[in-house]
Design a protein around this motif. Sequence first.
Motif, PDB file in Angstrom:
ATOM      1  N   PHE A 110      -4.900   1.011   5.590  1.00  0.00           N
ATOM      2  CA  PHE A 110      -6.007   1.680   4.906  1.00  0.00           C
ATOM      3  C   PHE A 110      -6.722   2.668   5.820  1.00  0.00           C
ATOM      4  CE2 PHE A 110     -10.427   2.056   3.582  1.00  0.00           C
ATOM      5  CZ  PHE A 110     -10.282   2.392   2.248  1.00  0.00           C
ATOM      6  N   ALA A 149      -3.490  -3.870  -1.972  1.00  0.00           N
ATOM      7  CA  ALA A 149      -3.713  -4.866  -0.929  1.00  0.00           C
ATOM      8  C   ALA A 149      -4.292  -6.148  -1.517  1.00  0.00           C
ATOM      9  CB  ALA A 149      -4.659  -4.300   0.132  1.00  0.00           C
ATOM     10  N   MET A 196      -3.593  -4.781   5.502  1.00  0.00           N
ATOM     11  CA  MET A 196      -4.417  -3.961   4.624  1.00  0.00           C
ATOM     12  C   MET A 196      -5.256  -2.974   5.430  1.00  0.00           C
ATOM     13  SD  MET A 196      -7.567  -5.195   2.137  1.00  0.00           S
ATOM     14  CE  MET A 196      -8.469  -5.933   3.524  1.00  0.00           C
ATOM     15  N   SER A 221      -5.060   1.953  -3.116  1.00  0.00           N
ATOM     16  CA  SER A 221      -4.485   1.235  -1.972  1.00  0.00           C
ATOM     17  C   SER A 221      -5.125  -0.129  -1.812  1.00  0.00           C
ATOM     18  CB  SER A 221      -4.691   2.052  -0.691  1.00  0.00           C
ATOM     19  OG  SER A 221      -4.005   3.276  -0.744  1.00  0.00           O
ATOM     20  N   ILE A 245       0.833  -1.210   0.000  1.00  0.00           N
ATOM     21  CA  ILE A 245       0.000   0.000   0.000  1.00  0.00           C
ATOM     22  C   ILE A 245       0.863   1.254   0.000  1.00  0.00           C
ATOM     23  CG2 ILE A 245      -1.596   1.350   1.415  1.00  0.00           C
ATOM     24  CD1 ILE A 245      -2.947  -1.263   2.193  1.00  0.00           C
TER      25      ILE A 245
END
Length: 218
Positions: free
Chosen positions: A121, A90, A117, A86, A67
């Motif tokens: 995120f 992932a 992730m 992103s 990411i």
Amino acid sequence: MERVVCLAIGYVCGLFQTSYFIGRMYKTDIREHGSGNAGTTNALRTFGKKAGALTLLGDLLKCVAAILIAKALFKNEYGDILPLLSLYAAAGCILGHNFPFYLKFRGGKGVAASVGMILAFDWRIFVLCAVVFFGLFFTTHFVSLCSLCSYGAALVLMIIFGEMGFYGMDRPHTLEMYAVMAVLTVLAFYRHRANIVRLANGTENKIFLGGKSGKKKD
């Protein structure tokens, strides 16, 4: 094209199979032991707590790295859709983890990578999912159940936060983000299909932090 690039970046990062390389240190293939899965839980059961912790950390960090690389690469030209890109990075990492070409596409189930992730995120989703996971873990000790419920919670929370405008994208890209997360959630459930059957049958293995575990495979 930027989506394909993010998927490719993620897939390459996902190819680092932490538990497999730890197993090589023990001169064994982790996929030949326990559940046959190259993931955190099997590493914990097969090699112990240290190996389990290292596997979790390694698999988590490779998704964070994917990411971060995607963000650094596209922040100037596609800064308005970075949350979506992103998620593609992932997704690529999870696919690389689950289906590594050099291991004949036999990898893990993607849970630890998915933790990375969510952490990279949106930390708010990470915290809330951690509450769900550990709340269930200390009452049931079924890691598979905790993982799947946390995955479902992450999808719901992403939609809630997205609808509140937290990610700053237009409607089409926001909906696309939901779709990517939904696909990853379905994939997680598919990879845990054997666990789901055992949960339904009451034969799923339990994990205890004190070192005890059930006798069934994860």
